[in-house]
Enzyme design. Structure first.
Site, PDB file in Angstrom:
ATOM      1  N   CYS A  98      32.406  58.258 121.746  1.00  0.00           N
ATOM      2  CA  CYS A  98      31.230  59.124 121.600  1.00  0.00           C
ATOM      3  C   CYS A  98      30.166  58.437 120.733  1.00  0.00           C
ATOM      4  CB  CYS A  98      31.656  60.484 121.043  1.00  0.00           C
ATOM      5  SG  CYS A  98      30.429  61.770 121.309  1.00  0.00           S
ATOM      6  N   HIS A 129      36.512  62.196 124.305  1.00  0.00           N
ATOM      7  CA  HIS A 129      37.260  62.062 123.054  1.00  0.00           C
ATOM      8  C   HIS A 129      38.767  62.031 123.299  1.00  0.00           C
ATOM      9  CE1 HIS A 129      34.045  62.807 120.041  1.00  0.00           C
ATOM     10  NE2 HIS A 129      33.456  63.440 121.047  1.00  0.00           N
ATOM     11  N   GLU A 189      41.056  61.329 121.249  1.00  0.00           N
ATOM     12  CA  GLU A 189      41.774  61.860 120.069  1.00  0.00           C
ATOM     13  C   GLU A 189      41.837  63.388 120.101  1.00  0.00           C
ATOM     14  OE1 GLU A 189      38.710  61.035 120.105  1.00  0.00           O
ATOM     15  OE2 GLU A 189      37.547  62.251 118.686  1.00  0.00           O
TER      16      GLU A 189
END
Lengths: 224, 81
Positions: free
Chosen positions: A86, A194, A196
């Site tokens: 990002c 993302h 994560e």
């Protein structure tokens, strides 16, 4: 293995990345402050999401001048693995470590939802544990995720098999549906979604682990 | 000494903000408005003592390296006095 997570003033996914690496990937994670001139003893680096230095002027425009970016340039030049997520992707394009740029979504709206991504290549240290054509469900959360580059650069990315991910349904106008790309040496990757945030079963998807596990597997063999 | 640096998207880059503004203007009855491109400018005051030549050089440098991204934007520097 040891994964460094860069923290700029305004980073806000640094702790998510730290959690995913240490709790879901079971690897050692450490934070690296933006004014560090050295990365220390890390096997790979993650540039996390957020709003580095407030993202005033342009996303990532100020971050590219930080001391840690000089260290990351050297690390990447020597073959070290660098993953920008990002805002981290925006910083890597601003710094010239990846081609193109990320501009305001064509809808002019911030988009925050889980999207379907197609793995466009499994030939990279970040995607080798996924299959080409595999669909991953990973969240995006950005206002400036519209990937843009000139036609020649886009053709080159395709010819070199350097498009890592494509959106199945384009959420931001990105050219050729690009969600993530690799550099020429294939050791630097930027992606808007993302991983994560899709690493723990509690989050509803663990597809992000394909990327983090690929990174961990590759970093062990990395020359740096 | 004062200067102004203009930064705008290259003509080849889509400008959805400009398009939305154009659409709104047409909706307000301004039918002669065919296209709008939105950009920005920076008003800069230089410290006293700088020569015009030094200022021009420094302004060009910051406009190129910091204020604009050459991948997507063009810039123009104007020294105002």
């Amino acid at each position: 293995m040891n994964i460094g997570i860069v923290v700029f003033p305004g980073s806000n996914c640094d702790h998510d990345a730290w959690y995913a690496v240490s709790e879901n990937l079971h690897q050692h994670a450490e934070f690296i402050w933006h004014d560090s001139a050295s990365l220390g003893n890390v096997d790979a680096v993650i540039l996390p999401g957020g709003f580095s230095y407030g993202d005033y002027l342009r996303c990532g425009a100020i971050a590219k001048f930080s001391p840690v970016m000089r260290a990351i340039r050297n690390f990447a030049r020597d073959g070290g693995l660098v993953l920008g997520i990002c805002n981290g992707f925006q910083v890597l394009t601003e710094a010239g470590l990846l081609p193109g740029a990320l501009v305001r979504n064509d809808t002019l709206k911030f988009v925050c939802r889980t999207v379907a991504l197609e793995v466009a290549t499994s030939n990279s240290p970040f995607t080798h544990q996924a299959a080409k054509g595999q669909i991953l469900h990973i969240p995006v959360a950005h206002g400036e995720g519209f990937y843009i580059a000139d036609e020649r650069t886009l053709d080159q990315l395709e010819t070199d098999d350097r498009i890592a991910f494509r959106y199945r349904e384009n959420p931001n106008g990105s050219m050729r549906h690009i969600a993530g790309i690799l550099n020429e040496q294939r050791n630097v990757m930027g992606m808007m979604p993302h991983p994560e945030r899709a690493a723990d079963p509690l989050m509803g998807s663990t597809d992000g682990l394909f990327i983090l596990q690929s990174l961990a597997g590759a970093a062990v063999q990395s020359p740096v | 000494m004062k200067a102004r640096v203009y930064v705008a998207m290259k003509p080849s880059v889509l400008d959805p903000q400009g398009q939305t503004i154009c659409h709104a203007l047409n909706g307000l009855g301004h039918k002669k408005i065919a296209a709008v491109r939105q950009g920005k400018y920076f008003d800069i005051t230089l410290a006293e003592g700088a020569t015009r030549e030094e200022a021009a050089q420094e302004l060009d440098e910051i406009a190129r390296d910091v204020l604009s991204n050459g991948v997507i934007e063009d810039y123009r520097v104007e020294i105002l006095d």
